[in-house]
Design a protein around this motif. Structure first.
Motif, short mmCIF file in Angstrom:
data_model
loop_
_atom_site.label_atom_id
_atom_site.label_comp_id
_atom_site.label_asym_id
_atom_site.label_seq_id
_atom_site.Cartn_x
_atom_site.Cartn_y
_atom_site.Cartn_z
N SER A 169 5.42 66.66 -77.54
CA SER A 169 6.63 66.19 -76.87
C SER A 169 6.25 65.74 -75.46
O SER A 169 5.63 66.49 -74.72
CB SER A 169 7.67 67.31 -76.81
N ARG A 186 8.68 63.62 -73.38
CA ARG A 186 9.88 62.81 -73.08
C ARG A 186 9.85 62.17 -71.70
O ARG A 186 10.23 61.02 -71.54
CB ARG A 186 11.13 63.66 -73.25
N ASP A 194 10.01 58.24 -71.16
CA ASP A 194 11.06 57.62 -70.33
C ASP A 194 10.44 56.72 -69.27
O ASP A 194 10.94 55.63 -68.99
CB ASP A 194 11.93 58.68 -69.68
N ARG A 227 11.62 54.48 -76.44
CA ARG A 227 12.71 55.28 -77.02
C ARG A 227 12.37 55.61 -78.47
O ARG A 227 11.46 55.02 -79.06
CB ARG A 227 14.02 54.48 -76.97
N PRO A 228 13.12 56.53 -79.10
CA PRO A 228 12.89 56.84 -80.52
C PRO A 228 12.90 55.56 -81.35
O PRO A 228 13.72 54.67 -81.15
CB PRO A 228 14.05 57.76 -80.87
N GLY A 269 12.12 62.20 -79.70
CA GLY A 269 11.28 61.77 -78.58
C GLY A 269 9.91 62.41 -78.60
O GLY A 269 9.35 62.73 -77.56
#
Length: 161
Positions: A63, A65, A69, A74-75, A104
């Motif tokens: 992970s 995220r 970002d 993005r997913p 994510g």
């Protein structure tokens, strides 16, 4: 006899309260001025990669995220994953075979994990390069070796003085 013992603490408390003067009203002090801080980003910081660490889960995912970002990924974002000298290079590519998961996360293929000797539970260091639309994943063992080399040079320089 028990009733007189119960009254003693009350009398003692009243005597102490009589010796403590009541608080006088005071005006609130003026707050101290806050110092002016330097700008949060300087030119040399913009060229540095954004870093994070993560642990490989049982499914081979990490992970990241905050870095995703920073990259604007993005997913569902399509990716190409390559290995170069035990380092995983992840690039955005419209027809990439891999993608960012719904939560994510990044799923590292088994072959990539084996080539880089990354096992379940291992820590990895991630570096995002937004200017190059690139995420680089380093196994913690690789980073530890690089730091050990640096520390050897630093301590050798200190002993030479």
């Amino acid at each position: 006899m028990t009733s007189s013992k119960r009254n003693l603490p009350t009398i003692a408390e009243q005597m102490i309260a009589a010796l403590i003067p009541a608080a006088l009203p005071r005006p609130r002090p003026e707050p101290a001025p806050l110092p002016t801080l330097p700008a949060s980003s300087s030119p040399w910081q913009e060229s540095l990669p954004a870093l994070d660490i993560a642990r490989l889960d049982r499914s081979g995912r990490v992970s990241a995220r905050s870095l995703l970002d920073a990259l604007g990924w993005r997913p569902g974002h399509r990716l190409r994953i390559d290995v170069n000298h035990s380092t995983v290079l992840i690039r955005a590519e419209a027809d990439g075979r891999h993608s960012i998961g719904a939560r994510g996360d990044l799923a590292l293929p088994v072959a990539v994990r084996q080539m880089c000797a990354i096992n379940t539970g291992d820590m990895v260091v991630l570096a995002a390069e937004p200017a190059h639309d690139l995420l680089i994943l380093h196994p913690a063992a690789t980073v530890a070796r690089l730091l050990a080399d640096l520390h050897t040079h630093l301590t050798a320089d200190r002993h030479d003085r």
